[in-house]
Design a protein around this motif. Structure first.
Motif, mmCIF file in Angstrom:
data_model
loop_
_atom_site.group_PDB
_atom_site.id
_atom_site.type_symbol
_atom_site.label_atom_id
_atom_site.label_comp_id
_atom_site.label_asym_id
_atom_site.label_seq_id
_atom_site.Cartn_x
_atom_site.Cartn_y
_atom_site.Cartn_z
ATOM 1 N N LEU A 136 46.881 113.923 41.016
ATOM 2 C CA LEU A 136 48.245 113.421 40.829
ATOM 3 C C LEU A 136 49.216 114.591 40.934
ATOM 4 O O LEU A 136 48.815 115.763 40.883
ATOM 5 C CB LEU A 136 48.386 112.748 39.467
ATOM 6 N N ASN A 137 50.487 114.280 41.057
ATOM 7 C CA ASN A 137 51.480 115.352 41.171
ATOM 8 C C ASN A 137 51.714 116.084 39.848
ATOM 9 O O ASN A 137 52.381 117.120 39.818
ATOM 10 C CB ASN A 137 52.800 114.833 41.730
ATOM 11 N N ASN A 138 51.156 115.571 38.737
ATOM 12 C CA ASN A 138 51.298 116.243 37.444
ATOM 13 C C ASN A 138 50.119 117.150 37.117
ATOM 14 O O ASN A 138 50.003 117.669 36.009
ATOM 15 C CB ASN A 138 51.492 115.220 36.325
ATOM 16 N N GLY A 139 49.202 117.317 38.095
ATOM 17 C CA GLY A 139 48.060 118.192 37.899
ATOM 18 C C GLY A 139 46.814 117.499 37.395
ATOM 19 O O GLY A 139 45.738 118.109 37.362
ATOM 20 N N GLN A 140 46.915 116.235 36.996
ATOM 21 C CA GLN A 140 45.740 115.496 36.550
ATOM 22 C C GLN A 140 44.948 114.984 37.759
ATOM 23 O O GLN A 140 45.462 114.932 38.879
ATOM 24 C CB GLN A 140 46.154 114.325 35.661
ATOM 25 N N THR A 141 43.698 114.609 37.509
ATOM 26 C CA THR A 141 42.839 114.004 38.535
ATOM 27 C C THR A 141 42.343 112.668 38.015
ATOM 28 O O THR A 141 41.787 112.600 36.915
ATOM 29 C CB THR A 141 41.645 114.912 38.859
ATOM 30 N N HIS A 142 42.557 111.615 38.808
ATOM 31 C CA HIS A 142 42.177 110.260 38.379
ATOM 32 C C HIS A 142 41.265 109.585 39.398
ATOM 33 O O HIS A 142 41.355 109.859 40.607
ATOM 34 C CB HIS A 142 43.417 109.394 38.180
ATOM 35 N N ALA A 143 40.423 108.701 38.900
ATOM 36 C CA ALA A 143 39.600 107.863 39.766
ATOM 37 C C ALA A 143 40.490 106.928 40.573
ATOM 38 O O ALA A 143 41.518 106.453 40.097
ATOM 39 C CB ALA A 143 38.623 107.047 38.925
ATOM 40 N N PHE A 144 40.058 106.667 41.818
ATOM 41 C CA PHE A 144 40.842 105.752 42.650
ATOM 42 C C PHE A 144 39.976 104.666 43.267
ATOM 43 O O PHE A 144 38.757 104.803 43.394
ATOM 44 C CB PHE A 144 41.606 106.505 43.752
ATOM 45 N N ARG A 145 40.649 103.602 43.645
ATOM 46 C CA ARG A 145 40.088 102.500 44.427
ATOM 47 C C ARG A 145 40.935 102.368 45.683
ATOM 48 O O ARG A 145 42.162 102.264 45.591
ATOM 49 C CB ARG A 145 40.127 101.203 43.613
ATOM 50 N N TYR A 146 40.310 102.361 46.848
ATOM 51 C CA TYR A 146 41.060 102.310 48.113
ATOM 52 C C TYR A 146 40.619 101.118 48.948
ATOM 53 O O TYR A 146 39.424 100.843 49.093
ATOM 54 C CB TYR A 146 40.834 103.591 48.916
ATOM 55 N N THR A 147 41.596 100.385 49.503
ATOM 56 C CA THR A 147 41.340 99.362 50.506
ATOM 57 C C THR A 147 42.319 99.569 51.654
ATOM 58 O O THR A 147 43.379 100.174 51.471
ATOM 59 C CB THR A 147 41.510 97.937 49.944
ATOM 60 N N THR A 148 41.984 99.071 52.818
ATOM 61 C CA THR A 148 42.863 99.259 53.967
ATOM 62 C C THR A 148 44.186 98.521 53.784
ATOM 63 O O THR A 148 45.216 98.929 54.340
ATOM 64 C CB THR A 148 42.185 98.772 55.252
ATOM 65 N N THR A 149 44.186 97.450 53.007
ATOM 66 C CA THR A 149 45.424 96.696 52.796
ATOM 67 C C THR A 149 46.239 97.222 51.620
ATOM 68 O O THR A 149 47.463 97.201 51.643
ATOM 69 C CB THR A 149 45.108 95.211 52.552
ATOM 70 N N GLY A 150 45.564 97.719 50.596
ATOM 71 C CA GLY A 150 46.275 98.165 49.394
ATOM 72 C C GLY A 150 46.445 99.656 49.262
ATOM 73 O O GLY A 150 47.171 100.129 48.386
ATOM 74 N N GLY A 151 45.755 100.417 50.137
ATOM 75 C CA GLY A 151 45.839 101.859 50.049
ATOM 76 C C GLY A 151 45.101 102.399 48.832
ATOM 77 O O GLY A 151 44.219 101.751 48.262
ATOM 78 N N MET A 152 45.468 103.605 48.409
ATOM 79 C CA MET A 152 44.818 104.267 47.284
ATOM 80 C C MET A 152 45.509 103.903 45.976
ATOM 81 O O MET A 152 46.715 104.094 45.828
ATOM 82 C CB MET A 152 44.825 105.791 47.486
ATOM 83 N N GLN A 153 44.715 103.374 45.031
ATOM 84 C CA GLN A 153 45.261 102.930 43.754
ATOM 85 C C GLN A 153 44.603 103.687 42.597
ATOM 86 O O GLN A 153 43.385 103.834 42.544
ATOM 87 C CB GLN A 153 45.010 101.419 43.573
ATOM 88 N N ASP A 154 45.385 104.163 41.675
ATOM 89 C CA ASP A 154 44.929 104.857 40.474
ATOM 90 C C ASP A 154 44.345 103.833 39.504
ATOM 91 O O ASP A 154 45.015 102.865 39.141
ATOM 92 C CB ASP A 154 46.124 105.581 39.853
#
Length: 362
Positions: A136-154
């Motif tokens: 993330l832009n605040n320096g944290q790292t989070h798990a993501f879920r990605y789909t071609t329609t929804g993109g990358m989601q935290d």
């Protein structure tokens, strides 16, 4: 009548084979100088090849040859997952940072980040859902879920500043790890928009074993299970193989890690600290070398690490060839036991006799 008889013969043959400790395997070489990472139902695999200077290149095996997946502009790429569509995920150097990628049909695509510098894809299911971790832009790292329609989601954390998703099943449920508000590392299951703390949950259901203090290498089995390794408070740094199914945890003491589980429940294991590939089935542990149809052909190979198993029971395993003095990756394909073939042949013969008898009576 013939259909019913054939069904009975097949059922008998399958039930007979089900009592075998483990199937027998024929072996094919995926490639030399590579370490296998993941396998799909077609027997296609992804591996990583080490080059000069420590550079790594992700490779896609299409059943006959290995193809480099390339990079996102940098010098290295690393593969970690593949689905039935031969879509491959991992991470690659871009020239400035490592980014998660999706590879398919000869094209590698940058999945971006959650606003920070880097990201990493760890797994993909057959629907194309990609999971991993991103900055993330605040320096944290989070798990993501990605789909071609929804993109990358935290998908968030368990209260801490770090999380990473490591496995996703056909239903889109996600496994991973996260820090808590106190900074402890716990395992989680993310399903229907809710993140459940597995470390806390499994500590509560395993009082005979003690408090869970470590869960590693978690992934989904093809039979609805969760597999990996588990540690308890009284065990120190030791880990046992673990299978969680139907709200029950089975601890397998013969190995420190479970690498996967087929649809029939065949369990893939790797011993530790001395590398040794094992298969567990119906209460029996077997070494890979004892299950080969032609063991003499691979007498110079030390099968070290089981890396993946698909739903039908094919195994991807990394080994060391003593004669060639190099790492190689092998695909092990189960074949029917002789008694199973005999049962099927007998059944077909019975069907032929029945057909001839009916024609004679007519």
């Amino acid at each position: 009548m013939q259909k019913l008889l054939l069904g009975a013969v097949l059922a008998t043959a399958l039930s007979t084979s089900a009592f075998a400790a483990a199937p027998r395997y024929k072996v094919s070489v995926v490639g030399t100088g590579i370490a296998g990472a993941a396998l799909n139902e077609a027997g296609h695999a992804v591996s990583n090849r080490w080059g000069g200077g420590g550079a790594v290149t992700g490779m896609f095996y299409n059943g006959s040859t290995n193809v480099s997946i390339g990079t996102l502009g940098g010098s290295t790429s690393w593969v970690s997952g593949i689905n039935k569509l031969d879509q491959v995920v991992g991470f690659s150097a871009t020239g400035t940072a490592d980014h998660a990628f999706l590879y398919g049909n000869g094209t590698i695509s940058d999945l971006g980040t959650l606003g920070g510098n880097a990201s990493q894809a760890n797994a993909i299911n057959d629907s194309g859902i990609v999971v991993g971790k991103a900055d993330l832009n605040n320096g944290q790292t989070h798990a993501f879920r990605y789909t071609t329609t929804g993109g990358m989601q935290d998908i968030g954390t368990l209260g801490g500043s770090y999380s990473s998703a490591t496995s996703v099943n056909a239903q889109g449920d996600i496994l991973g790890y996260s820090t808590t508000a106190s900074g402890a590392k716990h395992a989680f299951l993310y399903a229907n928009g809710t993140m459940t703390d597995l470390t806390v949950k499994w500590s509560a259901i395993s009082p005979d074993w003690g408090t869970v203090v470590g869960l590693d290498n978690l992934k989904f089995g093809h039979d609805g299970s969760i597999v990996g390794s588990v540690g308890f408070d009284w065990m120190g740094s030791n880990r046992f193989g673990m299978v969680y199914l139907n709200d029950q945890m089975t601890v397998l003491g013969a190995a420190a890690q479970v690498s996967g589980r087929s649809a029939s429940g065949l369990t893939l294991m790797s011993d530790s600290p001395v590398p040794n590939s094992l298969v567990y089935s119906n209460g029996h542990y077997s070494q890979i070398t004892d299950l080969l149809i032609s063991p003499n052909d691979y007498s110079s190979v030390f099968f070290q690490y089981n890396t993946d198993i698909n739903a039908s029971g094919q195994i991807l395993v990394a080994g060391w060839d003593i004669n060639q003095q190099q790492t190689a990756t092998y695909l092990l394909t189960p074949v029917p036991e002789p008694e199973t073939w005999a049962m099927l042949v007998a059944g077909l013969g019975m069907l032929g006799w029945t057909a001839r008898r009916r024609r004679t009576v007519a």
